[in-house]
Scaffold this motif. Structure first.
Motif, PDB file in Angstrom:
ATOM      1  N   ALA A 194      -0.626  -6.589  -5.206  1.00  9.88           N
ATOM      2  CA  ALA A 194       0.346  -5.821  -5.985  1.00  9.88           C
ATOM      3  C   ALA A 194       0.167  -6.071  -7.474  1.00  9.88           C
ATOM      4  O   ALA A 194       0.272  -5.138  -8.298  1.00  9.88           O
ATOM      5  N   GLY A 195      -0.103  -7.330  -7.853  1.00 11.69           N
ATOM      6  CA  GLY A 195      -0.237  -7.646  -9.261  1.00 11.69           C
ATOM      7  C   GLY A 195      -1.526  -7.121  -9.877  1.00 11.69           C
ATOM      8  O   GLY A 195      -1.563  -6.809 -11.069  1.00 11.69           O
ATOM      9  N   ARG A 196      -2.569  -6.996  -9.081  1.00 11.23           N
ATOM     10  CA  ARG A 196      -3.869  -6.571  -9.612  1.00 11.23           C
ATOM     11  C   ARG A 196      -4.149  -5.094  -9.437  1.00 11.23           C
ATOM     12  O   ARG A 196      -5.231  -4.628  -9.779  1.00 11.23           O
ATOM     13  N   MET A 197      -3.193  -4.350  -8.881  1.00 13.30           N
ATOM     14  CA  MET A 197      -3.433  -2.930  -8.619  1.00 13.30           C
ATOM     15  C   MET A 197      -3.579  -2.155  -9.925  1.00 13.30           C
ATOM     16  O   MET A 197      -2.681  -2.171 -10.772  1.00 13.30           O
ATOM     17  N   PRO A 198      -4.698  -1.439 -10.135  1.00  8.44           N
ATOM     18  CA  PRO A 198      -4.885  -0.658 -11.361  1.00  8.44           C
ATOM     19  C   PRO A 198      -3.864   0.478 -11.445  1.00  8.44           C
ATOM     20  O   PRO A 198      -3.539   1.124 -10.455  1.00  8.44           O
ATOM     21  N   ILE A 199      -3.374   0.728 -12.676  1.00  7.42           N
ATOM     22  CA  ILE A 199      -2.330   1.745 -12.843  1.00  7.42           C
ATOM     23  C   ILE A 199      -2.848   3.132 -12.484  1.00  7.42           C
ATOM     24  O   ILE A 199      -2.193   3.897 -11.771  1.00  7.42           O
ATOM     25  N   VAL A 200      -4.041   3.465 -12.946  1.00  5.70           N
ATOM     26  CA  VAL A 200      -4.573   4.813 -12.694  1.00  5.70           C
ATOM     27  C   VAL A 200      -4.781   5.045 -11.203  1.00  5.70           C
ATOM     28  O   VAL A 200      -4.425   6.089 -10.657  1.00  5.70           O
ATOM     29  N   ALA A 201      -5.366   4.048 -10.520  1.00  6.44           N
ATOM     30  CA  ALA A 201      -5.601   4.194  -9.078  1.00  6.44           C
ATOM     31  C   ALA A 201      -4.282   4.287  -8.324  1.00  6.44           C
ATOM     32  O   ALA A 201      -4.167   5.021  -7.337  1.00  6.44           O
ATOM     33  N   ALA A 202      -3.257   3.552  -8.776  1.00  2.00           N
ATOM     34  CA  ALA A 202      -1.970   3.580  -8.088  1.00  2.00           C
ATOM     35  C   ALA A 202      -1.285   4.931  -8.245  1.00  2.00           C
ATOM     36  O   ALA A 202      -0.569   5.387  -7.345  1.00  2.00           O
ATOM     37  N   LEU A 203      -1.495   5.597  -9.401  1.00  2.00           N
ATOM     38  CA  LEU A 203      -0.827   6.874  -9.637  1.00  2.00           C
ATOM     39  C   LEU A 203      -1.637   8.061  -9.158  1.00  2.00           C
ATOM     40  O   LEU A 203      -1.173   9.205  -9.232  1.00  2.00           O
ATOM     41  N   ALA A 204      -2.854   7.811  -8.679  1.00  2.00           N
ATOM     42  CA  ALA A 204      -3.719   8.918  -8.253  1.00  2.00           C
ATOM     43  C   ALA A 204      -3.124   9.609  -7.041  1.00  2.00           C
ATOM     44  O   ALA A 204      -2.533   8.989  -6.170  1.00  2.00           O
TER      45      ALA A 204
ATOM     46  N   LEU B  12       0.819  -1.210   0.000  1.00  2.00           N
ATOM     47  CA  LEU B  12       0.000   0.000   0.000  1.00  2.00           C
ATOM     48  C   LEU B  12       0.854   1.262   0.000  1.00  2.00           C
ATOM     49  O   LEU B  12       0.536   2.241  -0.683  1.00  2.00           O
ATOM     50  N   GLU B  13       1.950   1.266   0.778  1.00  2.00           N
ATOM     51  CA  GLU B  13       2.772   2.469   0.841  1.00  2.00           C
ATOM     52  C   GLU B  13       3.591   2.671  -0.433  1.00  2.00           C
ATOM     53  O   GLU B  13       4.075   3.763  -0.705  1.00  2.00           O
ATOM     54  N   ARG B  14       3.732   1.603  -1.221  1.00  2.00           N
ATOM     55  CA  ARG B  14       4.494   1.710  -2.477  1.00  2.00           C
ATOM     56  C   ARG B  14       3.573   1.698  -3.689  1.00  2.00           C
ATOM     57  O   ARG B  14       4.007   1.384  -4.791  1.00  2.00           O
ATOM     58  N   ARG B  15       2.308   2.056  -3.488  1.00  2.00           N
ATOM     59  CA  ARG B  15       1.378   1.930  -4.597  1.00  2.00           C
ATOM     60  C   ARG B  15       1.751   2.843  -5.764  1.00  2.00           C
ATOM     61  O   ARG B  15       1.576   2.477  -6.923  1.00  2.00           O
ATOM     62  N   ARG B  16       2.263   4.045  -5.468  1.00  4.09           N
ATOM     63  CA  ARG B  16       2.686   4.933  -6.557  1.00  4.09           C
ATOM     64  C   ARG B  16       3.898   4.347  -7.276  1.00  4.09           C
ATOM     65  O   ARG B  16       3.982   4.396  -8.507  1.00  4.09           O
ATOM     66  N   GLU B  17       4.823   3.797  -6.500  1.00  2.00           N
ATOM     67  CA  GLU B  17       6.002   3.176  -7.113  1.00  2.00           C
ATOM     68  C   GLU B  17       5.600   1.998  -7.988  1.00  2.00           C
ATOM     69  O   GLU B  17       6.088   1.845  -9.117  1.00  2.00           O
ATOM     70  N   LEU B  18       4.686   1.164  -7.478  1.00  2.00           N
ATOM     71  CA  LEU B  18       4.213   0.028  -8.263  1.00  2.00           C
ATOM     72  C   LEU B  18       3.441   0.487  -9.497  1.00  2.00           C
ATOM     73  O   LEU B  18       3.521  -0.137 -10.562  1.00  2.00           O
ATOM     74  N   GLY B  19       2.677   1.595  -9.344  1.00  2.00           N
ATOM     75  CA  GLY B  19       1.950   2.135 -10.482  1.00  2.00           C
ATOM     76  C   GLY B  19       2.884   2.620 -11.576  1.00  2.00           C
ATOM     77  O   GLY B  19       2.627   2.416 -12.778  1.00  2.00           O
ATOM     78  N   VAL B  20       3.988   3.277 -11.182  1.00  2.71           N
ATOM     79  CA  VAL B  20       4.972   3.731 -12.167  1.00  2.71           C
ATOM     80  C   VAL B  20       5.591   2.544 -12.889  1.00  2.71           C
ATOM     81  O   VAL B  20       5.771   2.549 -14.120  1.00  2.71           O
ATOM     82  N   LEU B  21       5.925   1.510 -12.138  1.00  2.00           N
ATOM     83  CA  LEU B  21       6.497   0.316 -12.756  1.00  2.00           C
ATOM     84  C   LEU B  21       5.525  -0.316 -13.743  1.00  2.00           C
ATOM     85  O   LEU B  21       5.921  -0.768 -14.838  1.00  2.00           O
ATOM     86  N   ARG B  22       4.245  -0.357 -13.369  1.00  2.00           N
ATOM     87  CA  ARG B  22       3.249  -0.915 -14.293  1.00  2.00           C
ATOM     88  C   ARG B  22       3.110  -0.037 -15.534  1.00  2.00           C
ATOM     89  O   ARG B  22       2.973  -0.555 -16.647  1.00  2.00           O
ATOM     90  N   ALA B  23       3.149   1.295 -15.340  1.00  2.00           N
ATOM     91  CA  ALA B  23       3.028   2.200 -16.483  1.00  2.00           C
ATOM     92  C   ALA B  23       4.223   2.074 -17.425  1.00  2.00           C
ATOM     93  O   ALA B  23       4.104   2.310 -18.633  1.00  2.00           O
TER      94      ALA B  23
ATOM     95  N   GLY C 278       5.634  -0.670 -18.154  1.00  2.00           N
ATOM     96  CA  GLY C 278       5.552  -1.923 -18.882  1.00  2.00           C
ATOM     97  C   GLY C 278       5.824  -3.156 -18.059  1.00  2.00           C
ATOM     98  O   GLY C 278       5.842  -4.271 -18.593  1.00  2.00           O
ATOM     99  N   THR C 279       6.045  -2.987 -16.748  1.00  2.00           N
ATOM    100  CA  THR C 279       6.272  -4.147 -15.901  1.00  2.00           C
ATOM    101  C   THR C 279       4.984  -4.961 -15.793  1.00  2.00           C
ATOM    102  O   THR C 279       3.919  -4.406 -15.517  1.00  2.00           O
ATOM    103  N   ASN C 280       5.085  -6.262 -16.004  1.00  2.00           N
ATOM    104  CA  ASN C 280       3.864  -7.078 -15.964  1.00  2.00           C
ATOM    105  C   ASN C 280       3.493  -7.433 -14.528  1.00  2.00           C
ATOM    106  O   ASN C 280       4.282  -7.292 -13.598  1.00  2.00           O
ATOM    107  N   ARG C 281       2.273  -7.912 -14.383  1.00  2.00           N
ATOM    108  CA  ARG C 281       1.760  -8.240 -13.058  1.00  2.00           C
ATOM    109  C   ARG C 281       2.559  -9.373 -12.407  1.00  2.00           C
ATOM    110  O   ARG C 281       2.811  -9.366 -11.197  1.00  2.00           O
ATOM    111  N   LYS C 282       2.948 -10.363 -13.184  1.00  2.00           N
ATOM    112  CA  LYS C 282       3.664 -11.507 -12.647  1.00  2.00           C
ATOM    113  C   LYS C 282       4.978 -11.079 -12.007  1.00  2.00           C
ATOM    114  O   LYS C 282       5.372 -11.599 -10.956  1.00  2.00           O
ATOM    115  N   PHE C 283       5.653 -10.102 -12.618  1.00  2.00           N
ATOM    116  CA  PHE C 283       6.927  -9.633 -12.071  1.00  2.00           C
ATOM    117  C   PHE C 283       6.722  -9.000 -10.692  1.00  2.00           C
ATOM    118  O   PHE C 283       7.487  -9.259  -9.751  1.00  2.00           O
TER     119      PHE C 283
END
Length: 602
Positions: free
Chosen positions: A590-600, A499-510, A512-517
């Protein structure tokens, strides 16, 4: 003739084994829960740093902030303790039926489940105290938070660093507690020797606190073994050393408690059962009650022993008697045997002591009686009996399993005469060589009344072992609850990390990092913490098993052999597997976190 309080105290002594074993396991559960609360509160403070910094910037004082955190922890303690108390009542009603029959019968009273008026408030108070204490340690961070520094990511600010002075103080304190634990265990303090177990846990935690830096580096190195996802997880671990330490300690305690206490219980059961192995030397036991209970009464029908001796195929019959009596302020078990019971009930006596005892010139006593009355071999012992005080000589002090009561072994005729108990409470019978065992047993069974039990020697040993094992079953159940708490702790920690790294995870997803990674990175993070915590827990568990074995030997006044079992690895692996299960929900999150919600932006 005595006050009713004497019988109450004597009855309470019969359940000391169950009481102390469950208290130790409950203390371990409370420690693990405190770490969980500390970890959760630390992460809560880390998440609230922007809010705390804003409050500090507009003139807010640290005191009210800390008091709010402590009040929050106290409220959680009250709610959790209340729910736990209700659940404990239902579990207690189930557990009361699982008490060993030997303990229940020795109390000589109707056993019911009652909750004392102080029990629930004390339990809730302990939960609140653990919650507030753990939250207080975490809330210290608030006093170090500055408005500017609080805006940096968790793990970067100096509030996550530990001063060298504090680390060295922890080293000294940890070593001192470790030495103290060994001293308490080695000294024969009776049941107080069990305090060495809790002291050892505190020493291990303190030393690990001093080694937080190497501990974090070890978890990060373990995570990097899992490739690129592990490298990302290792970076996250290195940024939050306190979170890593607290979570690793939770896993350590869960594994160490399971390995150490389960191993010590296994050693105790094996050694206690060994003291009753002589029971297998007799072919049959005839008694009014099952051999899972002490055959203290009622007396067998008069003349039954002679009738059994007349059964074809019976080579020898040996009557015996057991009875509870008061000696000093304690309760003892009187055991009266005839001279021909040498190979069964009196096998632990020396030849000289056996000859003197058979001649009625003295008694043998267990270690706990010798210790409580401060008497030894050759000392005079006064037995209060219905026919007056009788002074006897102590011929031998024996290591007898005295979880319920101390033991006085004496000549059967003296017991019958002094305590005005003619007859016997059980009879042993041996089959003549070449006789048909099944036919002889059937003939004995047909001879005795239907309410009388007829057990083989092997069945008697099995029944005693089952009763001893049953006494430690509740504490083992609590230990696995500790492991489940450790699982919740790991789940909570990793979930907060996600939860505290949701923005970081969102950036990684944006990028191109896949959910499995991302899922694999969280799992690698959990593996690093879990494997290092379990490895340390296995080492601490082996040491705790040794201390617990020595301490329990003093508490139960028997010789317990320390035998590390390969099952320790099984227990440790099972505890680790359960703890790692807590990493699955955060990994999925972490794998299912939506990119838009993570970067909000919050």
């Amino acid at each position: 003739v005595a006050e009713p309080s004497l019988r109450t105290a004597q009855a309470g002594g019969a359940v000391q084994l169950v009481r102390y074993s469950t208290m130790m396991a409950s203390a371990a559960a409370l420690i693990v829960s405190a770490f969980l609360i500390y970890n959760a509160m630390s992460m809560a403070i880390a998440q609230r740093r922007p809010m705390l910094s804003l409050l500090r910037a507009i003139g807010g004082k640290r005191g009210p902030m800390v008091r709010d955190l402590l009040a929050e922890a106290a409220l959680l303690g009250v709610l959790g303790g209340g729910i736990g108390a209700v659940l404990g009542i239902f579990l207690g009603r189930m557990a009361i039926g699982q008490l060993p029959a030997a303990i229940v019968s020795s109390v000589e009273a109707r056993t019911e489940y009652l909750v004392p008026g102080y029990a629930i408030p004390v339990a809730i108070g302990a939960c609140v105290l653990a919650s507030v204490a753990a939250a207080g340690l975490a809330a210290r961070q608030v006093y170090k938070v500055e408005p500017i520094e609080a805006l940096v990511p968790v793990g970067v600010g100096r509030t996550d660093a530990t001063s060298p002075l504090l680390r060295w103080a922890a080293v000294v304190a940890g070593l001192g507690l470790a030495v103290l634990a060994v001293v308490i265990a080695e000294l024969d303090l009776g049941r107080y020797s069990l305090a060495s177990i809790s002291t050892a846990f505190v020493a291990a935690i303190t030393l690990c606190f001093a080694a937080t830096g190497p501990l974090v580096r070890a978890t990060a190195a373990t995570a990097r073994v899992f490739g690129a996802p592990g490298a990302l997880g290792a970076t996250t671990l290195e940024r939050a050393p306190r979170r890593v330490w607290a979570t690793a300690m939770t896993v350590l305690i869960g594994v160490a408690a399971t390995v150490g206490m389960s191993g010590a219980s296994s050693n105790m059961i094996d050694s206690a059962t060994a003291t009753f192995e002589d029971l297998a030397n007799s072919d049959f036991y005839i008694s009014p009650a099952s051999m899972t209970e002490f055959p203290t009464g009622p007396l067998l029908p008069a003349g039954l022993a002679d009738h059994i001796a007349a059964v074809p195929g019976i080579a020898q019959v040996s009557p015996a008697q057991m009875a509870f009596a008061t000696l000093g302020t304690g309760r003892v078990m009187l055991e009266g045997f005839p001279p021909n019971a040498r190979k069964t009930q009196m096998g632990m006596l020396t030849d000289a002591a056996f000859a003197q005892l058979s001649a009625g010139r003295g008694v043998a006593i267990s270690r706990d009686i010798a210790k409580s009355l401060d008497v030894g071999v050759g000392a005079e012992l006064t037995l209060p009996t219905p026919t007056g005080e009788r002074t006897v000589t102590v011929l031998q002090v024996i290591p007898y399993f005295s979880a319920v009561a101390g033991v006085v072994i004496m000549n059967l005729d003296l017991l019958r005469q002094w305590y005005e108990r003619p007859g016997e409470t059980f009879v042993t019978a041996d089959i003549a060589p070449g006789a048909d065992r099944a036919a002889v047993q059937a003939a004995v069974r047909q001879l005795v009344p239907p309410e009388i039990h007829v057990d083989t020697g092997a069945d008697a040993v099995t029944a005693v072992a089952a009763s001893i094992r049953q006494g430690s079953a509740m504490s083992n159940a609590i230990l696995w609850i500790v492991v489940l708490v450790a699982t919740v702790a790991l789940l909570n920690t990793l979930m907060l990390s996600v939860l505290e790294r949701r923005r970081e995870l969102g950036v990684l997803r944006a990028m191109g990092t896949n959910r499995k990674f991302l899922m694999r990175s969280v799992l690698a993070e959990a593996a690093g913490i879990g494997l290092i915590g379990a490895a340390l827990g296995l080492v601490v568990g082996i040491a705790v098993q040794y201390l617990a074995t020595v301490a329990i030997a003093h508490a139960l006044t028997i010789d317990i052999a320390y035998r590390p079992s390969p099952m320790l690895l099984v227990y440790g692996s099972a505890a680790l597997a359960l703890a790692l299960l807590g990493s699955i929900p955060p990994a999925l999150r972490a794998g299912r976190m939506p990119i838009v919600a993570a970067l909000a932006v919050d």
